[in-house]
Write an enzyme that holds these catalytic residues in place. Structure first.
Site, short mmCIF file in Angstrom:
data_model
loop_
_atom_site.label_atom_id
_atom_site.label_comp_id
_atom_site.label_asym_id
_atom_site.label_seq_id
_atom_site.Cartn_x
_atom_site.Cartn_y
_atom_site.Cartn_z
N SER A 1 -5.68 -1.73 -3.92
CA SER A 1 -5.01 -2.97 -4.24
C SER A 1 -5.82 -3.56 -5.56
CB SER A 1 -5.33 -3.87 -2.92
OG SER A 1 -4.69 -5.30 -3.21
N GLU B 1 2.38 0.51 -6.76
CA GLU B 1 2.92 0.14 -5.58
C GLU B 1 2.47 -1.77 -5.45
OE1 GLU B 1 0.58 -1.47 -2.97
OE2 GLU B 1 -1.19 -1.20 -4.56
N HIS C 1 -0.05 -0.87 0.71
CA HIS C 1 -0.71 -1.77 1.76
C HIS C 1 0.16 -1.45 3.04
CE1 HIS C 1 -1.74 -3.73 -2.07
NE2 HIS C 1 -2.37 -4.73 -1.38
#
Length: 307
Positions: free
Chosen positions: A113, A212, A274
Site C-alpha cells: 500500500s 493494484e 488489499h
C-alpha cells in the site's frame, strides 16, 4: 538505478523490527500480528515510538524517518517490517540518510500500500530487492479470528530460506498472449502516480509492472493511468500484473482500455494488494508472467548464487 542486490531470506531465530513509516497503528491488531511473527520462530522487536500518533500519521516525520533508518542500519536486524500502510511514507524520502543506509548490509523490507513509496526509493537509492506483501497490523494478518491461512502460508514460503510459495494465479488474461521473464516493479497505483515527476518515479522499461489499489473509482484509476502514461513511467514495460481492486467498482474495462494498446501480456485478478488472501511479491527481482496459466511466478535471486 543501481544494480539490485537481493537480501538474505529469513531463518528461524532471526531478529526483525516493526516500524510505522505511515499511518498510526492499532495496538490490538499490532499485538496479534506480532504474535504471528513470534509463532514463525522470529525474534520480534519494535521501534521505540511505534504506537505514536500525530493526526493521520504515526508520529512526526523526523521520528518516523529516524526509526526506519535506525532499524535498517542495525546489523543485528534481518528484516524491517512495516506494521501498516495508510499515508505518510512519501514525506520521509528526503529525510533519510541514504549514504548511511547504503552502507548497511541489504535486508528485507516488507510492506505494501503506502509502503510503495519506500519500495521505489529503496530500489532507486539502495538498489535492493524488497517484498510487497501483507503487514502484521493489517486485516489479513491480525483479525481476531487469526491470520488468513493462505496469506500466512504464502508469506512463510516467500520470507524464509528454503520456502516455496508457488505461482500466484489470477482470473483473466488481456492484451497480448505469451510469457515474459523480467524484474517486477510497481505497487499501489495511487502512490506510483504520486511519485511521477519525482526522483523516485517508476521506470517500467524492461520490467513487469504490478498495479493494484483500493477504494478508487474507475475514473480515478483512468486518471492515474493516464498520468503514468503521459509521464513516460510505463514506457518499455514488458507486461503487467493487475492485483486486487477492492471497493473500486469494476475497473477491468478501464484497465483494459488504457493498457491493452501497449501490446504486452497482461494478467488480472491476482490476490496481491488489499484483498484477502493477500500474497507477497518480490520487487526488482525476476518474475515470470504467463497468460495461458494467468499466473505470476517469483524467481527470488539468492546473493550467494550465480543468476
Amino acid at each position: 538505478m543501481p544494480v539490485v542486490s537481493p537480501p538474505r531470506r529469513l531463518r528461524r531465530g532471526d531478529r526483525v523490527v516493526l516500524v510505522a513509516p505511515s499511518g498510526p497503528v492499532d495496538p490490538v491488531r499490532l499485538a496479534r500480528g506480532k504474535q504471528v511473527l513470534l509463532d514463525l520462530g522470529l525474534e520480534v522487536g519494535a521501534s521505540h515510538r511505534l504506537l505514536d500518533r500525530q493526526g493521520y500519521l504515526a508520529g512526526s516525520d523526523s521520528a518516523r524517518a529516524a526509526e526506519l533508518q535506525e532499524a535498517w542500519c542495525d546489523p543485528g536486524v534481518a528484516a524491517v517490517i512495516c506494521a501498516r500502510g495508510g499515508y505518510g511514507a512519501t514525506r520521509l524520502l528526503d529525510l533519510l540518510d541514504w549514504d548511511a543506509m547504503g552502507e548497511a548490509e541489504p535486508k528485507i523490507l516488507l510492506g505494501s500500500s503506502d509502503i510503495t513509496a519506500l519500495h521505489r526509493a529503496f530500489a532507486h537509492r539502495l538498489g535492493v530487492s524488497t517484498l510487497f506483501g501483507p503487514m502484521p497490523a493489517s486485516a489479513t494478518m491480525a483479525d481476531e479470528a487469526g491470520p488468513e491461512p493462505m496469506t500466512l502460508a504464502h508469506l512463510k514460503g516467500t520470507l524464509f530460506e528454503g520456502g516455496t510459495s508457488g505461482p500466484v494465479t489470477g482470473t483473466a488474461s488481456i492484451g497480448t498472449e505469451g510469457s515474459v521473464t523480467a524484474p517486477v516493479t510497481g505497487g499501489n497505483l495511487t502512490l506510483l502516480a504520486a511519485l511521477a515527476g519525482t526522483p523516485y518515479a517508476m521506470r517500467a522499461e524492461g520490467r513487469i509492472v504490478l498495479l493494484e489499489d483500493v477504494s478508487e473509482e474507475p475514473y480515478r484509476i483512468d486518471r492515474m493511468l493516464t498520468q503514468l502514461l503521459q509521464a513516460g513511467c510505463l514506457d518499455g514495460a514488458l507486461g503487467f500484473v493487475l492485483g486486487s481492486w477492492v471497493d473500486c467498482g469494476d475497473p477491468l474495462p478501464v484497465l483494459t482500455e488504457r493498457l491493452a494498446s501497449l501490446g504486452v501480456p497482461i494478467i488480472a485478478g491476482l490476490p496481491i494488494g488489499h484483498g484477502s488472501p493477500q500474497f507477497g511479491v518480490w520487487l526488482e527481482t525476476d518474475g515470470v508472467i504467463d497468460t495461458k496459466s494467468c499466473s505470476l511466478t517469483g524467481m527470488f535471486r539468492y546473493p550467494d548464487r550465480a543468476p
